[in-house]
Design a protein around this motif. Structure first.
Motif, mmCIF file in Angstrom:
data_model
loop_
_atom_site.group_PDB
_atom_site.id
_atom_site.type_symbol
_atom_site.label_atom_id
_atom_site.label_comp_id
_atom_site.label_asym_id
_atom_site.label_seq_id
_atom_site.Cartn_x
_atom_site.Cartn_y
_atom_site.Cartn_z
ATOM 1 N N LEU A 157 0.837 -0.976 0.394
ATOM 2 C CA LEU A 157 -0.621 0.007 0.100
ATOM 3 C C LEU A 157 0.772 1.640 -0.102
ATOM 4 N N ALA A 158 1.834 1.093 0.925
ATOM 5 C CA ALA A 158 2.821 2.270 1.409
ATOM 6 C C ALA A 158 3.802 3.046 -0.525
ATOM 7 N N SER A 159 4.354 1.212 -0.324
ATOM 8 C CA SER A 159 4.773 1.952 -2.290
ATOM 9 C C SER A 159 3.519 2.261 -3.600
ATOM 10 N N GLY A 160 2.939 1.824 -3.235
ATOM 11 C CA GLY A 160 1.448 2.143 -4.256
ATOM 12 C C GLY A 160 1.548 3.429 -4.456
ATOM 13 N N ILE A 161 0.680 3.762 -2.918
ATOM 14 C CA ILE A 161 0.711 5.229 -2.882
ATOM 15 C C ILE A 161 1.983 6.321 -3.190
ATOM 16 N N LEU A 162 2.893 6.040 -3.262
ATOM 17 C CA LEU A 162 4.200 6.750 -3.680
ATOM 18 C C LEU A 162 4.161 6.553 -5.028
#
Lengths: 59, 248
Positions: B111-116
């Protein structure tokens, strides 16, 4: 263009560097912590069991 | 067939599992770590920038393996839940206990890498579409497995309830997988499928495969190490655990 300028441009990745490097730093830290957690916890648990064994045997 | 059955029964013994897995953890850590280092270097330095996304596509080398692996960890939890419900195999419950927090962290990483990745490419870090929402549901399912175990004091009842939740929640996995095909979403469809040629350039594909294999191997090591810890927690009062602790 100096070597430092070339490295800076590569690291900046046309303005995407902050997103790319953030992902890799977060991932690296997460994986290192994740890998260390069960090993350290097992070491602590075994030390506790050893202490209890020593106490039980009156050492 | 007899050998497989025999191994299945022997791995059902916490003591046998603990002794048999000691060398595997180090091997998987080293192998996975090497794969990730080489794959990440290849992806960050050697792979060419994408024609449309520029350098931001390099996030793919962490995002795709972590997202895929998070789904696989949940699927494995569901299989373990089935095994526990049918055969009452202790090690299946140990697996779910060890794998759920690892799966939760992988989902957070995805999720974090997707947001970034979304920020420079979509112009927003988050959209409530079917892919992102179903992955968020996966995170809550992992939290649910962990919370349910903590909430039920009797270990056998907790294991039974967690197994049922793991089995019920597996319906979310095909929803995540096919959400990009079934629903309108900003998320791109899969670039690599079993049925067709990959739509990704070979020079970009190899580091992805290397990172995916590296992460799979490394996380297998982490789950194995977490299972060993869980076995020790459950068996700490037994003679064999006292003996191995004393022998150190």
């Amino acid at each position: 263009m100096t070597l430092i300028d070339e490295f800076y441009n590569w690291a900046m990745m046309d303005g995407h560097g902050v997103y790319v490097w953030s992902v890799y730093v977060i991932s690296a830290v997460t994986l290192v912590v994740l890998g260390a957690w069960p090993i350290r916890a097992e070491g602590r648990l075994r030390a506790r069991v050893t202490n209890r064994v020593d106490e039980d045997s009156g050492a | 067939m007899g050998l497989i059955k025999d191994a299945f029964h022997r791995m059902g013994s916490p003591r046998f599992f603990y002794h048999g897995s000691s060398l595997w953890v180090r091997g998987l850590y080293v192998g996975g770590g090497l794969g990730l280092l080489v794959g990440s270097f290849w992806g960050l330095v050697l792979a060419p920038p994408d024609k449309y996304q520029g350098h931001s596509f390099r996030i793919m080398y962490m995002h795709v393996p972590s997202a895929h692996l998070a789904e696989m960890v949940y699927f494995a939890c569901a299989v373990a839940g089935f095994v526990y419900l049918v055969w009452r195999m202790k090690m299946a419950d140990v697996f779910i206990t060890a794998a759920a927090p690892v799966g939760a962290i992988l989902t957070m990483l995805a999720l974090a890498s997707g947001i970034l990745w979304g920020m420079p490419t979509w112009g927003t870090g988050w959209v409530w579409d079917m892919r992102t929402t179903s992955v968020l549901v996966l995170l809550f399912l992992f939290f649910g497995l962990m919370a349910l175990r903590q909430a039920i004091p009797r270990p056998d009842r907790a294991a039974y309830s967690v197994s049922i939740l793991a089995l019920v929640g597996v319906i979310n996995i095909p929803i995540i997988k096919y959400s990009v095909d079934w629903f309108a979403t900003l998320h791109q469809p899969a670039s690599i499928t079993l049925a067709s040629e990959p739509t990704i350039e070979t020079s970009m594909l190899w580091p992805l495969l290397l990172n995916a294999i590296g992460l799979y191997v490394f996380i297998a090591g982490v789950i194995l190490a977490a299972m060993r810890l869980e076995v020790l927690k459950r068996e700490h009062a037994t003679e064999w655990v006292r003996a191995i602790s004393k022998s150190r």
